[in-house]
Design an enzyme around this catalytic site. Sequence first.
Site, mmCIF file in Angstrom:
data_model
loop_
_atom_site.group_PDB
_atom_site.id
_atom_site.type_symbol
_atom_site.label_atom_id
_atom_site.label_comp_id
_atom_site.label_asym_id
_atom_site.label_seq_id
_atom_site.Cartn_x
_atom_site.Cartn_y
_atom_site.Cartn_z
ATOM 1 N N ARG A 17 34.391 29.000 43.391
ATOM 2 C CA ARG A 17 34.041 28.759 43.824
ATOM 3 C C ARG A 17 35.067 30.214 45.042
ATOM 4 N NH1 ARG A 17 38.486 24.264 45.592
ATOM 5 N NH2 ARG A 17 40.178 24.531 44.492
ATOM 6 N N ASP A 61 45.186 31.618 33.670
ATOM 7 C CA ASP A 61 44.310 32.198 34.757
ATOM 8 C C ASP A 61 44.680 32.084 35.570
ATOM 9 O OD1 ASP A 61 43.779 29.121 34.030
ATOM 10 O OD2 ASP A 61 42.648 29.300 35.806
ATOM 11 N N ASP A 79 47.681 30.685 43.041
ATOM 12 C CA ASP A 79 47.058 29.383 42.488
ATOM 13 C C ASP A 79 48.180 27.812 43.333
ATOM 14 O OD1 ASP A 79 45.781 27.124 41.818
ATOM 15 O OD2 ASP A 79 44.324 28.481 41.245
ATOM 16 N N ARG A 105 44.247 38.210 36.916
ATOM 17 C CA ARG A 105 44.930 37.367 36.219
ATOM 18 C C ARG A 105 44.945 38.040 34.740
ATOM 19 N NH1 ARG A 105 43.240 32.426 39.164
ATOM 20 N NH2 ARG A 105 41.965 33.693 41.137
ATOM 21 N N ASP A 111 30.866 22.328 42.956
ATOM 22 C CA ASP A 111 30.409 22.597 43.525
ATOM 23 C C ASP A 111 30.592 23.301 44.644
ATOM 24 O OD1 ASP A 111 32.536 21.535 45.222
ATOM 25 O OD2 ASP A 111 32.747 19.644 46.252
ATOM 26 N N GLY A 112 31.563 24.399 44.244
ATOM 27 C CA GLY A 112 32.135 25.919 44.800
ATOM 28 C C GLY A 112 32.288 25.706 46.333
ATOM 29 N N ARG A 167 41.160 33.834 51.838
ATOM 30 C CA ARG A 167 43.283 34.225 50.760
ATOM 31 C C ARG A 167 43.386 35.765 50.964
ATOM 32 N NH1 ARG A 167 43.736 31.488 45.148
ATOM 33 N NH2 ARG A 167 41.935 31.874 44.274
ATOM 34 N N GLY A 218 36.669 32.173 35.634
ATOM 35 C CA GLY A 218 35.812 32.503 37.201
ATOM 36 C C GLY A 218 35.772 32.277 37.836
HETATM 37 P P1 AMP Z 1 42.350 26.248 39.163
HETATM 38 O O1 AMP Z 1 42.822 24.850 39.002
HETATM 39 O O2 AMP Z 1 42.182 25.822 40.871
HETATM 40 O O3 AMP Z 1 42.937 27.295 38.544
HETATM 41 O O4 AMP Z 1 40.723 26.038 38.957
HETATM 42 C C1 AMP Z 1 40.521 26.236 37.593
HETATM 43 C C2 AMP Z 1 38.654 26.897 37.682
HETATM 44 O O5 AMP Z 1 38.255 25.994 38.137
HETATM 45 C C3 AMP Z 1 38.184 27.972 37.929
HETATM 46 O O6 AMP Z 1 37.647 28.452 37.095
HETATM 47 C C4 AMP Z 1 38.462 27.844 39.665
HETATM 48 O O7 AMP Z 1 37.127 27.974 40.534
HETATM 49 C C5 AMP Z 1 37.053 26.104 38.913
HETATM 50 N N1 AMP Z 1 37.170 25.453 40.046
HETATM 51 C C6 AMP Z 1 37.646 24.990 40.673
HETATM 52 N N2 AMP Z 1 36.810 23.967 41.603
HETATM 53 C C7 AMP Z 1 36.036 24.196 41.330
HETATM 54 C C8 AMP Z 1 34.946 23.977 42.642
HETATM 55 N N3 AMP Z 1 34.840 22.809 43.665
HETATM 56 N N4 AMP Z 1 33.829 24.727 42.979
HETATM 57 C C9 AMP Z 1 32.994 25.375 41.677
HETATM 58 N N5 AMP Z 1 35.038 26.000 40.763
HETATM 59 C C10 AMP Z 1 35.361 25.176 40.786
HETATM 60 MG MG MG Z 2 42.770 29.280 39.659
#
Ligand code: AMP
Ligand code: MG
Length: 490
Positions: free
Chosen positions: A97, A256, A266, A187, A129-130, A180, A94
């Site tokens: 962030r 995803d 991504d 996805r 941390d979002g 973005r 999900g």
């Molecule tokens: P990604 O590697 O960008 O595809 O992210 C994989 C998952 O990790 C997704 O669900 C993102 O929303 C979550 N995510 C990545 N960085 C953060 C963050 N700093 N805080 C919260 N969720 C994160």
């Molecule tokens: Mg991603």
Amino acid sequence: MDAHIATPDQAAGWRLEHSYAGLPKLFHAAVAPTLVRAPRLVIFNRRLAESLGLDADALNAGAAIFSGNELPPGSAPIAQAYAGHQYGNFTTLGDGRAILLGEQITALGARFDIQLKGAGPTPFSRRGDGRAALGPMLREYIISEAMHALGIPTTRSLAVVATGEEVYRQEVMQGAVLTRVAASHIRVGTFEWAAAAGDEAAVRALTDYTLRRHFPALAEGENPPLALLSAVIERQAALIAQWMCVGFVHGVMNTDNMALSGDTIDYGPCAFMDAYDPATVFSSIDRHGRYAFGKQPGIAQWNLTRLAETLLAVLHPEEERAVALAEEALAGFKDRFEHHWLAGMRRKLGLFAEEAGDAALIESLLAWMRNAKADFTNTFASLAHDTATDEAWQKDADFSAWHARWQARLGRQSQASADSAQLRRASNPAVTPRNHLVEVALAAAEHGDLRVMESLLEVLAAPYDHAQHAPEFRSSAPAGGGAYQTYCGT
Ligand code: AMP
Ligand code: MG
């Protein structure tokens, strides 16, 4: 000219709708961005804003909106739920962030998600941390805009705002929010989320929604879920072929991170390859090379198989028949990929029509490039310029033999050689966002100097303009720099 006086709400041209929120509740959660301390607009994409029907002048001071501190009129922020296979393992994810403000409707009626990445915690943040850091968000901005200019379907970047807050990764970094823009954020993992919930009605609703949003002509056919699967397979085959034709390594092809729209999405650990090697991996965590350059077509097919599995229940009431339909559609991926790849490589070599030996001609060039560790972008660019025998490495006997074969092949086509050269220039970029160039631009930007990044963006906006580019944008990575590494968790 001033006859029409816009109301304040319309002044910036926002026209947001919320079709995604009409999907069943399991697909989204309402959540507002978290305020940031001191938003400062670092970069803003005026041309993209204008193409979205937004008033770039009114938004140029848009730090408040692009940080999430102020919501644009008509927004209704949500985080989207999804699951995914990460490095082959299923997990629920999900938007942890990212927050969707709404779907901007352009003057021509096109619909684009406007999403803030790094906007604060959501119900899907798990331990994160979002937030996002400035360097990686600017990196996404540069590479996504470069991909767009290369003619490769991609999400876009509208703005990056520094938050004035710190984020903690391996080190302390400046916080940032990226805006973005995407045809959608549906996805493969979104379908996996619905299927994992065992909610067939949700899978049906998502299938119907995706068809109406991206493939409206297929929504009313005999078997819409099968039509969706086939159409997504076709778009991914075309997309990955385009990556393979420019040396792009996505780096984290988890399910995803594969969009049903067929756009590249991504930009975490992605990078462009310098020396040609199908085993090229940049991501520090991809230890087994799952997402290496040459593995990308196979991984795309693996991901599409995960998509097909989520659709089985709606493909056909009898499971056996559903599996047969899915397998038949998936079996088409390889041919469609090869078709697109071969067509792309023919253009790169200036070939208009097909000859039976073309695949072998291309493979033999690639084999030579691999042995010679030839630079991917520059080798093809030099073929485009007819300068391919000017440089020392090109005096190599194997290359000369290949070059003679290619010249003979060119000689057999009826088109003028000037037309072939024109085709090559239009198909082989003179510049790509090379890692060392991106790093230098980011380092300067992180210290408040945007000029290096701006001039890099300008060059990358015209990648096929072979006359214009200064040599410093064309050289391979400087020797002695070591292997380039990219990082997730940005
Ligand atoms: P990604 O590697 O960008 O595809 O992210 C994989 C998952 O990790 C997704 O669900 C993102 O929303 C979550 N995510 C990545 N960085 C953060 C963050 N700093 N805080 C919260 N969720 C994160
Ligand atoms: Mg991603």
